[in-house]
Design a protein around this motif. Structure first.
Motif, PDB file in Angstrom:
ATOM      1  N   SER A   1     -47.972 -92.564  31.375  1.00  0.00           N
ATOM      2  CA  SER A   1     -48.990 -93.075  30.455  1.00  0.00           C
ATOM      3  C   SER A   1     -48.458 -93.110  29.028  1.00  0.00           C
ATOM      4  O   SER A   1     -48.715 -94.058  28.269  1.00  0.00           O
ATOM      5  CB  SER A   1     -50.250 -92.209  30.526  1.00  0.00           C
ATOM      6  OG  SER A   1     -50.882 -92.309  31.782  1.00  0.00           O
TER       7      SER A   1
ATOM      8  N   ALA B   1     -58.974 -90.358  33.290  1.00  0.00           N
ATOM      9  CA  ALA B   1     -57.992 -90.033  34.321  1.00  0.00           C
ATOM     10  C   ALA B   1     -58.597 -88.972  35.219  1.00  0.00           C
ATOM     11  O   ALA B   1     -58.990 -87.902  34.762  1.00  0.00           O
ATOM     12  CB  ALA B   1     -56.685 -89.530  33.709  1.00  0.00           C
TER      13      ALA B   1
ATOM     14  N   ALA C   1     -54.880 -89.899  30.649  1.00  0.00           N
ATOM     15  CA  ALA C   1     -55.331 -91.102  29.954  1.00  0.00           C
ATOM     16  C   ALA C   1     -54.915 -90.953  28.499  1.00  0.00           C
ATOM     17  O   ALA C   1     -55.461 -90.126  27.771  1.00  0.00           O
ATOM     18  CB  ALA C   1     -56.842 -91.273  30.074  1.00  0.00           C
TER      19      ALA C   1
ATOM     20  N   ALA D   1     -54.256 -95.158  31.559  1.00  0.00           N
ATOM     21  CA  ALA D   1     -54.716 -94.043  32.399  1.00  0.00           C
ATOM     22  C   ALA D   1     -53.980 -94.110  33.722  1.00  0.00           C
ATOM     23  O   ALA D   1     -54.098 -95.099  34.455  1.00  0.00           O
ATOM     24  CB  ALA D   1     -56.218 -94.132  32.625  1.00  0.00           C
TER      25      ALA D   1
ATOM     26  N   GLY E   1     -60.899 -94.076  27.997  1.00  0.00           N
ATOM     27  CA  GLY E   1     -60.092 -93.951  29.211  1.00  0.00           C
ATOM     28  C   GLY E   1     -60.444 -92.710  29.983  1.00  0.00           C
ATOM     29  O   GLY E   1     -60.753 -91.664  29.403  1.00  0.00           O
TER      30      GLY E   1
END
Length: 570
Positions: free
Chosen positions: A48, A558, A567, A41, A556
């Protein structure tokens, strides 16, 4: 249709596809990305993807973090870097914990009063906005040290993706377009920078244009072949030193050759049975976060309700006290041997501070004591978890967005302006937030104090989630509130990151609220305690990963405050 028109159309389409893909995997909103084998992330969906590909190829969390960091030096120039520095926190699935300090250092020619005029005032903001603001970069040395200790994939495999991105180019997003355009006066000031961030005719890159960085690709290629020596020695080092000498800077070949990253024991704490593993000085983040959590552990935060007026009042008072200690005591441990870390992170100290908090009224912040140093909001953070549950939390920065805005001629990368994080006016502390306490005054080869707070939370010795954020002076509070949101309020990692935040830093004595985050009724009640509020659009931009200890599913988040973030899971 002309070939050039077709090429532009395809580039625009590629950008749209990338952005659409990022929105699927980046957990924007409150649904986390999910996977079983790994997640990265970060503030750049491009980067990423690079990190996750390393995981797919059999690399571990440290390998993926290194590749992501180098990729962000290409794709996220506002803070991703090889010309800056930062911190990495590691927690292995086997219980191993460590940290890597690659904070920048003051050049050998630096001095305590180097920015002051004859009246003792800072001259024209040169500690932030000039080539004299550049500290000796640490990122490449730090990533190499982490790789030597914990990496498994060949170094070249981790740097090569960044070389390719720089050489072949990336599509310009709307965020990059707006950001480059907003700094036109800066690029015009530095011809070496204009060559990178503007087209040859001086016009702006447009969304969908392919942005290539050939000089940066050559620099990264030298790092790929030679490791840190490809940056601190040889051609790259000569380009840096020559650029400094030609423009009145201080960094020399000797400064570069002497730079070393340091592996340090983490700051640790315990909050409601969860283990907190974070960064030690010269980051102030770990000490300050553990101190705040220790204070807050004595309150029923869940019972108060998330972001209720009472809850926000208690958070503010904890922030106020811990940030005051931060300003008074913390600095580079290599120059401050008497920092009372054990006392600051103790439950006893927290109990004393907790006893001074009124449940119904705000405390006063006294500028005669100490305050909080200025730091830019333009840092970046990313978190990584691999299939075995190993976690990395990494925060690094150039200081301001784009750092000094100075690109090294012929090398293609931006230099930091981190010297501004030192206390530039010894002995002067006031309500504006200037501080002059001794622990963070300028010394040659000293590392400047930072608020960066890469953090990993574990349970029974097994890493549970990793978090961190950009945001300068707000970083510690952003990271701490993310931890509270998971532990006290039962949020998933994406919810914890998206939730509205506040910030108080001792001085100036006001609380920052996100503009649309807190209801008017709550705000009014909060102000009745005696607090002053200032509104901002957003606070920080957290990135986090979480591993469910029962199912092994990885999650995850983000932060949607980062427009190009992502993410990515698999």
């Amino acid at each position: 249709m002309q070939f050039s028109e077709l090429r532009n159309l395809l580039a625009t389409a590629a950008a749209v596809v990338l952005i659409a893909h990022a929105s699927i995997v980046d957990a924007a909103g409150r649904a986390p990305a999910r996977g079983m084998n790994g997640i990265v992330a970060s503030s750049s969906a491009h980067a990423s993807e690079v990190g996750v590909q390393v995981l797919r190829d059999g690399g571990n969390a440290v390998d993926a973090a290194i590749a992501t960091a180098f990729a962000m030096a290409v794709t996220w120039p506002t803070a991703g870097n090889i010309g800056g520095g930062g911190f990495l926190v590691y927690h292995g699935a086997d219980g191993t914990t460590t940290t890597f300090d690659f904070r920048e250092k003051a050049p050998l020619a630096a001095s305590e009063d180097m920015y002051l005029d004859e009246n003792g005032e800072i001259q024209d903001n040169i500690n932030h906005d000039s080539i004299l603001a550049v500290g000796v970069p640490g990122t490449v040395a730090g990533l190499e040290l982490a790789h030597q200790r914990l990496g498994t994939k060949p170094w070249r495999d981790l740097v090569a993706p960044a070389v390719k991105l720089a050489r072949e180019g990336i599509p310009i997003s709307w965020q990059l377009h707006d950001s480059f355009k907003g700094r036109k006066s800066r690029w015009d000031r530095y011809p070496s920078s204009a060559k990178v961030f503007l087209k040859r005719d001086g016009s702006f890159y447009q969304p969908g244009d392919i942005w290539k960085q050939p000089d940066l690709a050559k620099t990264l290629k030298r790092i790929e072949r030679e490791g840190a020596d490809g940056f601190y020695k040889g051609r790259t080092a000569t380009l840096i030193a020559d650029h400094m000498a030609a423009n009145g800077g201080l960094i020399t070949l000797e400064d570069l050759a002497k730079y070393e990253a340091v592996e340090r024991a983490p700051i640790t704490g315990n909050y409601r049975g969860y283990e907190i593993v974070s960064m030690p000085p010269p980051s102030s983040g770990g000490v300050t976060m553990v101190e705040m959590l220790n204070i807050l552990e004595g309150f029923d935060l869940a019972g108060m309700g998330h972001n209720s007026a009472q809850y926000l009042h208690i958070l503010t008072e904890a922030m106020r006290r811990a940030y005051a200690d931060r300003a008074n005591y913390l600095g580079d441990p290599d120059f401050n041997e008497d920092m009372p870390i054990e006392r600051l992170t103790s439950k006893e100290h927290a109990a004393d501070l907790r006893g001074s908090i009124s449940l119904t009224s705000a405390s006063a912040s006294d500028p005669a004591l100490f305050a909080q140093a200025y730091e830019s909001n333009e840092t970046t953070h990313f978190s990584v978890v691999d299939k075995d549950g190993n976690m990395v939390s990494l925060t690094y920065t150039l200081e301001w967005g784009y750092g000094s805005h100075i690109v090294v001629e012929g090398a293609g990368f931006l230099l930091n302006n981190e010297m501004g994080d030192f206390n530039a006016q010894p002995g002067i502390t006031d309500e504006r937030g200037r501080i002059g306490t001794a622990a963070n005054r300028i010394r040659p080869e000293k590392r400047m104090l930072s608020s960066m707070t890469p953090t990993i939370v574990a349970k029974d010795g097994v890493p549970l989630f990793a978090t961190g954020s950009p945001g300068g002076k707000t970083i510690i509070n952003t990271s701490m509130q993310t931890v509270l949101n998971v532990i006290d309020h039962g949020m998933n990692i994406a919810e914890a990151i998206e939730a509205p935040r506040i910030h108080h830093q001792w001085l100036p004595d006001m609380t920052v609220f996100e503009r649309s985050g807190i209801s008017p009724d709550t705000r009014k009640l909060y102000e009745s305690f005696g607090h002053t509020i200032r509104e901002v659009r957003g606070i920080g931009s957290a990135m986090g990963v979480y591993r469910d200890p029962e199912t092994g599913i990885l999650y995850g988040g983000a932060d949607s405050r980062a427009e190009d973030g992502g993410a990515v899971a698999y």
